[in-house]
Write an enzyme that holds these catalytic residues in place. Structure first.
Site, PDB file in Angstrom:
ATOM      1  N   HIS A   1     101.870 104.096  56.932  1.00  0.00           N
ATOM      2  CA  HIS A   1     102.551 103.853  55.687  1.00  0.00           C
ATOM      3  C   HIS A   1     103.539 103.949  54.724  1.00  0.00           C
ATOM      4  O   HIS A   1     104.615 104.088  55.105  1.00  0.00           O
ATOM      5  CB  HIS A   1     101.839 105.608  54.785  1.00  0.00           C
ATOM      6  CG  HIS A   1      99.993 106.012  55.209  1.00  0.00           C
ATOM      7  ND1 HIS A   1      99.837 106.808  54.568  1.00  0.00           N
ATOM      8  CD2 HIS A   1      99.625 105.183  55.906  1.00  0.00           C
ATOM      9  CE1 HIS A   1      98.277 106.619  54.900  1.00  0.00           C
ATOM     10  NE2 HIS A   1      98.231 106.105  55.890  1.00  0.00           N
TER      11      HIS A   1
ATOM     12  N   CYS B   1      98.679 109.892  50.377  1.00  0.00           N
ATOM     13  CA  CYS B   1      97.733 110.825  51.696  1.00  0.00           C
ATOM     14  C   CYS B   1      98.682 112.150  52.197  1.00  0.00           C
ATOM     15  O   CYS B   1      99.947 112.348  52.244  1.00  0.00           O
ATOM     16  CB  CYS B   1      97.435 110.190  52.674  1.00  0.00           C
ATOM     17  SG  CYS B   1      99.213 110.062  53.500  1.00  0.00           S
TER      18      CYS B   1
ATOM     19  N   GLU C   1     105.276 104.546  52.163  1.00  0.00           N
ATOM     20  CA  GLU C   1     106.086 105.304  52.079  1.00  0.00           C
ATOM     21  C   GLU C   1     106.279 106.389  52.915  1.00  0.00           C
ATOM     22  O   GLU C   1     107.922 106.515  52.862  1.00  0.00           O
ATOM     23  CB  GLU C   1     105.476 106.931  50.903  1.00  0.00           C
ATOM     24  CG  GLU C   1     104.244 106.642  49.627  1.00  0.00           C
ATOM     25  CD  GLU C   1     102.521 106.647  50.354  1.00  0.00           C
ATOM     26  OE1 GLU C   1     102.633 105.416  51.534  1.00  0.00           O
ATOM     27  OE2 GLU C   1     101.648 107.627  50.032  1.00  0.00           O
TER      28      GLU C   1
END
Ligand SMILES: [Zn+2]
Ligand SMILES: [Zn+2]
Length: 162
Positions: free
Chosen positions: A79, A117, A81
């Site tokens: 992801h 998430c 991040e």
């Protein structure tokens, strides 16, 4: 001339980073900023050397109708991040801000009311990042205090999605 505010300036940069994303479902771009210096950038993409959704021609999560916010272990990507975090040293991230922008790969629309998430939240907490700024549209954004993710631990109530 009207000068762009600082938060939207950094969100615009995160949005440019997003354009390199490889998922056919949703792409995110993020940058980590500390003391007004960009420390790191990251976008949605398969681990180095592995095939991206865009190489395969399908996104596993879309193909298997996996709802938003669930089963992220089935996502091929590192992801945005996470990519930003693993490309920086912890002392550069301590107290810093992470700017996050998401777009639907099909419609090009911003992903509304999005959030990191469950896996990325853990990493953001341990990276020592203090705030996450998430774009809702071209000018509007949500500011998350990372302390809220620590104090209101959604993993204890098995919350799915966001
Ligand atoms: Zn994908
Ligand atoms: Zn994530």
């Amino acid at each position: 001339m009207t000068r762009i505010d600082k938060e939207n300036y950094y969100l615009d940069i995160a949005e440019t980073v997003l354009e390199r994303g490889t998922c056919l479902r949703r792409n995110f771009g993020s940058i980590i900023v500390n003391n007004d210096q960009i420390v790191s950038t990251g976008y949605t993409g398969a681990p180095r050397g592995r095939k991206n959704c865009s190489d395969l021609g399908y996104c596993f999560r879309t193909k298997h109708n996996i709802p938003r916010g669930e089963r992220y272990e089935m996502c091929r990507s590192v992801h945005a991040e996470a990519n930003a975090i693993i490309h920086a040293a912890r002392d550069q991230m301590l107290g810093g801000k992470l700017y996050l922008v998401g777009k639907d790969a099909v419609t090009g629309e911003y992903v509304e009311n999005t959030n990191s998430c469950a896996m990325c939240k853990r990493m953001i907490i341990n990276a020592g990042i203090s705030k996450v700024i998430i774009r809702n549209n071209k000018t509007d954004y949500t500011v998350v205090d990372v302390n809220d993710w620590i104090e209101n631990d959604d993993s204890l109530v098995a919350a799915f999605g966001y």
